[in-house]
Motif scaffolding. Structure first.
Motif, mmCIF file in Angstrom:
data_model
loop_
_atom_site.group_PDB
_atom_site.id
_atom_site.type_symbol
_atom_site.label_atom_id
_atom_site.label_comp_id
_atom_site.label_asym_id
_atom_site.label_seq_id
_atom_site.Cartn_x
_atom_site.Cartn_y
_atom_site.Cartn_z
ATOM 1 N N LEU A 1 1.037 -1.170 -0.136
ATOM 2 C CA LEU A 1 -0.004 0.140 -0.136
ATOM 3 C C LEU A 1 0.766 1.366 0.034
ATOM 4 O O LEU A 1 0.628 2.282 -0.686
ATOM 5 N N ILE A 2 1.791 1.153 0.880
ATOM 6 C CA ILE A 2 2.709 2.416 1.013
ATOM 7 C C ILE A 2 3.571 2.648 -0.528
ATOM 8 O O ILE A 2 3.578 3.908 -0.932
ATOM 9 N N LYS A 3 3.922 1.423 -1.123
ATOM 10 C CA LYS A 3 4.427 1.718 -2.533
ATOM 11 C C LYS A 3 3.673 2.438 -3.571
ATOM 12 O O LYS A 3 3.875 3.352 -4.105
ATOM 13 N N GLU A 4 2.407 1.980 -3.265
ATOM 14 C CA GLU A 4 1.277 2.476 -4.197
ATOM 15 C C GLU A 4 1.035 3.924 -3.994
ATOM 16 O O GLU A 4 0.989 4.466 -5.000
ATOM 17 N N GLU B 1 4.009 5.749 -5.373
ATOM 18 C CA GLU B 1 3.802 5.763 -6.718
ATOM 19 C C GLU B 1 2.854 6.891 -7.334
ATOM 20 O O GLU B 1 3.148 7.736 -8.039
ATOM 21 N N ASN B 2 1.508 6.867 -6.471
ATOM 22 C CA ASN B 2 0.645 7.651 -6.930
ATOM 23 C C ASN B 2 1.136 9.162 -6.692
ATOM 24 O O ASN B 2 0.781 10.193 -7.579
ATOM 25 N N ALA B 3 1.630 9.689 -5.628
ATOM 26 C CA ALA B 3 2.127 10.603 -5.403
ATOM 27 C C ALA B 3 3.166 11.295 -6.327
ATOM 28 O O ALA B 3 3.173 12.474 -7.013
ATOM 29 N N SER B 4 3.943 10.391 -6.777
ATOM 30 C CA SER B 4 5.256 10.752 -7.602
ATOM 31 C C SER B 4 4.442 11.087 -9.157
ATOM 32 O O SER B 4 4.969 11.888 -9.843
ATOM 33 N N GLU B 5 3.350 10.225 -9.414
ATOM 34 C CA GLU B 5 2.799 10.638 -10.703
ATOM 35 C C GLU B 5 2.034 11.884 -10.415
ATOM 36 O O GLU B 5 1.868 12.366 -11.684
ATOM 37 N N ILE C 1 4.892 9.367 11.509
ATOM 38 C CA ILE C 1 5.919 9.026 10.388
ATOM 39 C C ILE C 1 5.416 9.371 9.418
ATOM 40 O O ILE C 1 4.183 9.594 8.814
ATOM 41 N N ASN C 2 6.173 9.918 8.293
ATOM 42 C CA ASN C 2 5.781 10.276 7.008
ATOM 43 C C ASN C 2 5.783 9.186 5.886
ATOM 44 O O ASN C 2 6.853 8.582 5.596
ATOM 45 N N VAL C 3 4.620 8.638 5.595
ATOM 46 C CA VAL C 3 4.533 7.645 5.017
ATOM 47 C C VAL C 3 5.183 7.679 3.383
ATOM 48 O O VAL C 3 5.595 6.576 2.697
ATOM 49 N N TYR C 4 5.392 9.049 2.902
ATOM 50 C CA TYR C 4 6.130 8.946 1.488
ATOM 51 C C TYR C 4 7.606 8.784 1.761
ATOM 52 O O TYR C 4 8.237 8.625 0.731
ATOM 53 N N LYS C 5 7.975 8.805 2.968
ATOM 54 C CA LYS C 5 9.212 8.684 3.106
ATOM 55 C C LYS C 5 9.819 7.322 3.603
ATOM 56 O O LYS C 5 11.056 6.811 3.740
ATOM 57 N N ILE C 6 8.887 6.503 3.715
ATOM 58 C CA ILE C 6 9.112 5.078 4.118
ATOM 59 C C ILE C 6 9.844 4.291 3.246
ATOM 60 O O ILE C 6 9.299 4.265 1.886
ATOM 61 N N TYR D 1 -5.202 4.347 7.739
ATOM 62 C CA TYR D 1 -4.952 5.784 7.152
ATOM 63 C C TYR D 1 -4.304 5.450 5.795
ATOM 64 O O TYR D 1 -4.467 5.978 4.572
ATOM 65 N N LEU D 2 -3.469 4.182 5.509
ATOM 66 C CA LEU D 2 -2.908 3.733 4.261
ATOM 67 C C LEU D 2 -4.191 3.373 3.350
ATOM 68 O O LEU D 2 -3.995 3.881 2.082
ATOM 69 N N GLN D 3 -5.356 2.759 3.736
ATOM 70 C CA GLN D 3 -6.211 2.602 2.895
ATOM 71 C C GLN D 3 -6.966 3.920 2.383
ATOM 72 O O GLN D 3 -7.229 4.105 1.222
#
Lengths: 143, 156
Positions: A131-134, A137-141, B109-114, B148-150
């Motif tokens: 989920l985090i990777k997705e 990726e969505n954020a970078s797109e 934590i910042n999920v974009y930085k994990i 949160y992730l969902q």
């Protein structure tokens, strides 16, 4: 507190129903029988198991593995006290075979459920990582 | 996202139109920027040798995680550690759209930085970051972390 007790009783009811129905099915298959004392012991065992597992919040700061071991030992100790009390009420001492049978039937489901919990930790984490990777990726797109 | 810029020196009514299909965090961030409400984290270097008394403005996107220790709040970035004057709770509310989620009593934590999320052998789950640090995702926060992730993915 009231809510906690209600939740606990609901969980206990569910656990006892599953164990009781499972025991009945096993008895039908192998042709075994049960008696009133067995029913009480089964209920008390479910009570102890549910109670000890409900204490997981106290182990928040320790590793889950340690939590599983400590909870198992605590449940074993409480079950030993229960068996001694039942033996005292019945006026009979529990035979070594009785101890062995009890702990075997307690340990096997515990180990299976602990293994399942262990597997869930890893599989849930993998799903969260995907989920985090997705999201990344969505954020970078989207940029 | 496609960006069109139009220069019209005669139009004194400057404005921004946003066309979106889904109100996702990046759109909310854009709105915050236009409204000048983009959250800014004000901090000072945690290392006293580097602290010249001036406040540093931190971009939330550069922050790996926030750590609350001894009633002090610290932000960890690639460039170092900064002490913030905000509270962890206010940061949690302010940075929701910026990928920040609570994973323990004292960590956001910042999920974009994990870089990686992985359990170790004793089943504790850790989030690892580029700076080599890792933060434990507490079991009590597992459900809210997952929710949160969902939500972030749905809005994504």
């Amino acid at each position: 507190m009231r809510e906690k007790i209600i939740t606990f009783l609901i969980e206990l009811g569910c656990v006892y129903t599953i164990v009781s129905v499972g025991g009945a099915i096993a008895n039908m298959i192998v042709g075994g029988q049960t008696n009133n004392l067995n029913v009480i012991v089964m209920f008390m065992t479910c009570f102890i198991g549910t109670f000890v597992l409900n204490l997981h919040k106290l182990f928040d700061k320790v590793s889950p593995l340690l939590m599983i071991v400590v909870q198992y030992l605590a449940a074993c100790a409480l079950c030993a006290v229960m068996i001694l009390i039942v033996g005292w009420i019945e006026g009979e001492s529990v035979s070594p075979r009785g101890w062995y049978e009890f702990y075997r039937s307690f340990t096997i489901p515990y180990v299976i459920l602990a293994g399942y919990y262990y597997y869930r930790v890893f599989s849930d984490t993998k799903k969260q990582e995907d989920l985090i990777k997705e999201i990344q990726e969505n954020a970078s797109e989207g940029k | 996202m496609k960006l069109n810029l139009y220069e019209n020196k005669e139009d004194l009514n400057e404005h921004v139109d946003v066309y979106y299909s889904n109100m996702r965090p990046v759109i909310r961030q854009l709105i915050d920027t236009v409204n000048s409400e983009r959250p800014k984290l004000k901090g000072r270097p945690a290392d006293e040798d580097l602290d010249d008394g001036e406040e540093v403005i931190l971009d939330p996107r550069e922050v790996y995680y926030l750590d609350h220790i001894d009633r002090k709040l610290f932000a960890y970035t690639k460039d170092g550690v900064f002490r913030l004057m905000d509270t962890l709770t206010s940061c949690e509310e302010m940075l929701w759209n910026y990928g920040f989620v609570r994973v323990s009593k004292s960590n956001l934590i910042n999920v974009y930085k994990i870089k990686q999320l992985k359990p170790d052998m004793n089943m504790k789950v850790y989030a690892s970051f580029d700076n080599g640090e890792r933060i434990c995702v507490n079991r009590s926060y597992k459900k809210s972390f997952n929710d949160y992730l969902q939500k972030m993915r749905r809005m994504g």
